[in-house]
Scaffold this motif. Structure first.
Motif, PDB file in Angstrom:
ATOM      1  N   ASP A 344       0.825  -1.210   0.000  1.00 56.98           N
ATOM      2  CA  ASP A 344       0.000   0.000   0.000  1.00 56.98           C
ATOM      3  C   ASP A 344       0.859   1.260   0.000  1.00 56.98           C
ATOM      4  O   ASP A 344       0.509   2.275  -0.629  1.00 56.98           O
ATOM      5  N   GLU A 345       2.023   1.200   0.667  1.00 60.17           N
ATOM      6  CA  GLU A 345       2.901   2.351   0.667  1.00 60.17           C
ATOM      7  C   GLU A 345       3.585   2.527  -0.693  1.00 60.17           C
ATOM      8  O   GLU A 345       3.804   3.668  -1.145  1.00 60.17           O
ATOM      9  N   VAL A 346       3.915   1.412  -1.321  1.00 60.27           N
ATOM     10  CA  VAL A 346       4.505   1.493  -2.662  1.00 60.27           C
ATOM     11  C   VAL A 346       3.525   2.155  -3.618  1.00 60.27           C
ATOM     12  O   VAL A 346       3.894   3.072  -4.377  1.00 60.27           O
ATOM     13  N   LEU A 347       2.281   1.706  -3.593  1.00 61.84           N
ATOM     14  CA  LEU A 347       1.276   2.268  -4.507  1.00 61.84           C
ATOM     15  C   LEU A 347       1.031   3.743  -4.214  1.00 61.84           C
ATOM     16  O   LEU A 347       0.894   4.556  -5.145  1.00 61.84           O
ATOM     17  N   ALA A 348       0.986   4.098  -2.947  1.00 58.16           N
ATOM     18  CA  ALA A 348       0.771   5.503  -2.589  1.00 58.16           C
ATOM     19  C   ALA A 348       1.895   6.378  -3.141  1.00 58.16           C
ATOM     20  O   ALA A 348       1.652   7.489  -3.638  1.00 58.16           O
ATOM     21  N   GLU A 349       3.118   5.880  -3.070  1.00 58.42           N
ATOM     22  CA  GLU A 349       4.258   6.637  -3.585  1.00 58.42           C
ATOM     23  C   GLU A 349       4.190   6.772  -5.111  1.00 58.42           C
ATOM     24  O   GLU A 349       4.457   7.859  -5.653  1.00 58.42           O
ATOM     25  N   ILE A 350       3.821   5.695  -5.788  1.00 57.81           N
ATOM     26  CA  ILE A 350       3.696   5.744  -7.251  1.00 57.81           C
ATOM     27  C   ILE A 350       2.656   6.779  -7.655  1.00 57.81           C
ATOM     28  O   ILE A 350       2.891   7.632  -8.533  1.00 57.81           O
ATOM     29  N   TYR A 351       1.493   6.751  -6.998  1.00 60.69           N
ATOM     30  CA  TYR A 351       0.413   7.667  -7.364  1.00 60.69           C
ATOM     31  C   TYR A 351       0.799   9.118  -7.030  1.00 60.69           C
ATOM     32  O   TYR A 351       0.437  10.052  -7.760  1.00 60.69           O
ATOM     33  N   ARG A 352       1.539   9.310  -5.927  1.00 62.66           N
ATOM     34  CA  ARG A 352       1.958  10.651  -5.529  1.00 62.66           C
ATOM     35  C   ARG A 352       2.919  11.255  -6.549  1.00 62.66           C
ATOM     36  O   ARG A 352       2.942  12.474  -6.755  1.00 62.66           O
ATOM     37  N   GLN A 353       3.698  10.380  -7.201  1.00 58.06           N
ATOM     38  CA  GLN A 353       4.713  10.854  -8.139  1.00 58.06           C
ATOM     39  C   GLN A 353       4.184  11.037  -9.571  1.00 58.06           C
ATOM     40  O   GLN A 353       4.958  11.382 -10.468  1.00 58.06           O
ATOM     41  N   ALA A 354       2.887  10.805  -9.785  1.00 66.82           N
ATOM     42  CA  ALA A 354       2.304  11.037 -11.112  1.00 66.82           C
ATOM     43  C   ALA A 354       2.428  12.511 -11.478  1.00 66.82           C
ATOM     44  O   ALA A 354       2.020  13.388 -10.705  1.00 66.82           O
ATOM     45  N   GLY A 355       3.018  12.807 -12.630  1.00 71.70           N
ATOM     46  CA  GLY A 355       3.229  14.184 -13.053  1.00 71.70           C
ATOM     47  C   GLY A 355       4.529  14.774 -12.566  1.00 71.70           C
ATOM     48  O   GLY A 355       4.918  15.855 -13.008  1.00 71.70           O
ATOM     49  N   ASP A 364      -1.986   6.142 -14.732  1.00 71.53           N
ATOM     50  CA  ASP A 364      -3.403   5.763 -14.875  1.00 71.53           C
ATOM     51  C   ASP A 364      -3.528   4.324 -15.347  1.00 71.53           C
ATOM     52  O   ASP A 364      -4.387   3.568 -14.861  1.00 71.53           O
ATOM     53  N   ALA A 365      -2.699   3.928 -16.299  1.00 73.58           N
ATOM     54  CA  ALA A 365      -2.733   2.545 -16.781  1.00 73.58           C
ATOM     55  C   ALA A 365      -2.266   1.588 -15.690  1.00 73.58           C
ATOM     56  O   ALA A 365      -2.818   0.486 -15.532  1.00 73.58           O
ATOM     57  N   PHE A 366      -1.280   2.019 -14.923  1.00 77.51           N
ATOM     58  CA  PHE A 366      -0.751   1.177 -13.844  1.00 77.51           C
ATOM     59  C   PHE A 366      -1.801   0.937 -12.765  1.00 77.51           C
ATOM     60  O   PHE A 366      -1.851  -0.141 -12.153  1.00 77.51           O
ATOM     61  N   ARG A 367      -2.647   1.918 -12.507  1.00 71.82           N
ATOM     62  CA  ARG A 367      -3.697   1.782 -11.475  1.00 71.82           C
ATOM     63  C   ARG A 367      -4.599   0.577 -11.754  1.00 71.82           C
ATOM     64  O   ARG A 367      -5.126  -0.037 -10.811  1.00 71.82           O
ATOM     65  N   ARG A 368      -4.777   0.239 -13.016  1.00 67.70           N
ATOM     66  CA  ARG A 368      -5.720  -0.832 -13.381  1.00 67.70           C
ATOM     67  C   ARG A 368      -5.106  -2.229 -13.325  1.00 67.70           C
ATOM     68  O   ARG A 368      -5.782  -3.218 -13.595  1.00 67.70           O
ATOM     69  N   LEU A 369      -3.827  -2.323 -12.995  1.00 65.37           N
ATOM     70  CA  LEU A 369      -3.148  -3.612 -12.996  1.00 65.37           C
ATOM     71  C   LEU A 369      -3.356  -4.363 -11.679  1.00 65.37           C
ATOM     72  O   LEU A 369      -3.578  -3.729 -10.629  1.00 65.37           O
ATOM     73  N   PRO A 370      -3.261  -5.683 -11.693  1.00 64.77           N
ATOM     74  CA  PRO A 370      -3.348  -6.479 -10.450  1.00 64.77           C
ATOM     75  C   PRO A 370      -2.019  -6.432  -9.705  1.00 64.77           C
ATOM     76  O   PRO A 370      -1.163  -7.313  -9.849  1.00 64.77           O
ATOM     77  N   HIS A 371      -1.830  -5.408  -8.870  1.00 65.37           N
ATOM     78  CA  HIS A 371      -0.523  -5.118  -8.299  1.00 65.37           C
ATOM     79  C   HIS A 371       0.063  -6.262  -7.480  1.00 65.37           C
ATOM     80  O   HIS A 371       1.272  -6.541  -7.569  1.00 65.37           O
TER      81      HIS A 371
END
Length: 375
Positions: A344-355, A364-371
Motif C-alpha cells: 500500500d505504501e509502494v502504490l501511494a508513492e507511485i500515485y503521488r509521483q504522477a506528473g 493511470d494505466a498502472f492503477r488498473r493492474l493487479p498489483h
C-alpha cells in the motif's frame, strides 16, 4: 446451383496399369514422374457426348482424378471446389461460350498458380486464338482432334504445372528454413541479452529476478496505454537490460548498505551512461530500444532526472514505462540499502509521483493492474 462432381475418383492409377497395350505411341509420362498421372483435370463442354469421350481418353491414359461438367455456367464454382491442375475447355458452348468461361475463371485462378487451360475448338481462326490467349488460355487443339496429340499437349502442359508446384513448395520450404534459422538466431541473441542483464542484476539482487519482473510489469503497462503488439514485445524484451550498466559500478558503492554520499551518487548515476555505451551501435530495434532504456530510465517527467534532464514526452516511451516498472519493483523488494516497502505504501508513492517522477498517463494505466500479482 453447382452440381456435385460426377464419377470423381480420388485414387490415382499407374499409367502402365491403365493405358495397357493400346496406349498412344510416343506418349510416356516423364521418367520418374508418374505423379503427373495424379493431376486433377477438369473437363468443360456443353456436349455430354464430348465430355464422356474426353473422360474415357483421360482414364485410358491413366489419369484418375477427373471432374467434368456440361454446364459452362458452373465452371467457376467447380474450379474453385475441385482445384484442378489442368482445364480442358470447349470454345463454342451455350448459354456461356469459352470466352465467357475464361472471364469467369480469371478471378478464381490465382495469378501465380500457373493453371494451364487447353482449348478444344473447331474454330482455328487467328482472332479467336488471340482472344482466348489474352483471356488466359495456354494452348489449342482443333476439333476433330487426334487423341495422341491431345494427350501429348496435356502432358506438355502438366509438366510446367507440376514444376511450378514443386518450385513453389521448395520456396516455401526454404522460407520456413530461413524463418526457423532466423528465430533460432533471435532466440540465441535474446538469451545472451537476458544473461547479460542477469549478470548485472546479480550484483545487488541475489535472486536475479528483478530484471524479469521489470520486463513483465513493463509489458503490462505498455499494453495498458495501447501500444502496438510489436512495440509491447520490444519494450518487454528491452526492459530487463535497463540496469546493465551496473556492471561498471564499484561494489563498495553498488552494495553500500547506507545512504550514498553525493560523490558516490554521482558514480552510481554513471550506470545509465555505461549501460547505453554497452548497448550502443546495435542494428536491431531491440538493441536500439534497450540502449535508450538504459540511458533514460532515470529521467523524470518533470525534468529533474538524469543523465540528460529530459522531461515529458521528450523521454522515450519505453524509458518512461521502465522507469515506473523499475521503481515499483525496487520499492516492493528488499535491496542492499533498505527493506521492502508494504504494497500500500509502494502504490501511494507511485500515485503521488504522477506528473513529477512518472508520466501521468502511464500511472493511470498502472492503477488498473493487479498489483499483488506483479510482485
Amino acid at each position: 446451383m453447382t452440381k456435385p462432381l460426377r464419377n470423381l475418383s480420388l485414387q490415382p492409377t499407374s499409367a502402365f496399369e491403365r493405358m495397357g497395350p493400346g496406349r498412344p505411341a510416343g506418349y510416356m509420362p516423364l521418367r520418374g514422374r508418374e505423379d503427373l498421372l495424379s493431376a486433377r483435370i477438369l473437363v468443360i463442354d456443353d456436349e455430354e457426348a464430348n465430355v464422356v469421350l474426353m473422360r474415357r481418353i483421360l482414364e485410358r491414359a491413366g489419369y484418375a482424378t477427373i471432374a467434368d461438367t456440361s454446364d459452362p455456367e458452373e465452371a467457376a464454382d467447380l474450379c474453385r471446389a475441385f482445384q484442378p491442375d489442368l482445364i480442358l475447355l470447349d470454345l463454342h458452348m451455350s448459354p456461356l461460350d469459352g470466352f465467357g468461361v475464361l472471364e469467369q475463371l480469371a478471378p478464381v485462378i490465382p495469378r501465380a498458380s500457373y493453371l494451364p487451360i487447353l482449348m478444344l475448338t473447331g474454330d482455328s481462326s487467328t482472332p479467336s486464338k488471340k482472344r482466348a490467349l489474352s483471356l488466359g488460355a495456354k494452348d489449342f487443339v482443333t476439333k476433330p482432334f487426334d487423341v495422341h496429340e491431345v494427350l501429348l499437349r496435356i502432358h506438355n502442359l502438366l509438366v510446367p504445372r507440376f514444376m511450378h508446384l514443386e518450385m513453389a513448395g521448395y520456396n516455401q520450404l526454404l522460407e520456413r528454413q530461413v524463418l526457423e534459422r532466423t528465430l533460432e538466431l533471435e532466440e540465441s541473441r535474446l538469451e545472451v541479452l537476458e544473461r547479460l542483464a542477469r549478470a548485472a542484476e546479480f550484483r545487488d539482487d541475489d535472486t536475479g529476478q528483478h530484471t524479469r519482473r521489470v520486463g513483465r510489469i513493463a509489458r503490462s503497462i505498455a499494453e495498458g496505454v495501447g501500444a502496438s503488439r510489436s512495440e509491447v514485445d520490444v519494450i518487454a524484451r528491452a526492459a530487463p537490460l535497463h540496469d546493465v550498466g551496473k556492471i561498471g559500478v564499484p561494489d563498495q558503492i553498488l552494495l553500500k548498505p547506507g545512504k550514498l554520499t553525493p560523490e558516490e551518487f554521482q558514480v552510481m548515476q554513471q550506470h545509465s551512461s555505461i549501460g547505453a555505451e554497452i548497448l550502443a551501435g546495435g542494428r536491431s530495434s531491440l538493441i536500439q530500444m534497450a540502449a535508450e532504456v538504459a540511458r533514460h530510465h532515470h529521467e523524470r517527467w518533470d525534468g529533474s532526472g538524469y543523465p540528460a534532464g529530459l522531461s515529458g514526452n521528450a523521454i522515450p516511451l519505453a524509458a518512461r514505462v521502465v522507469a515506473l516498472a523499475d521503481v515499483f519493483d525496487a520499492l516492493a523488494h528488499t535491496r542492499p540499502y533498505r527493506k521492502a516497502w508494504p504494497l500500500d505504501e509502494v502504490l501511494a508513492e507511485i500515485y503521488r509521483q504522477a506528473g513529477a517522477h512518472f508520466d501521468p498517463r502511464l500511472v493511470d494505466a498502472f492503477r488498473r493492474l493487479p498489483h499483488a500479482e506483479l510482485i
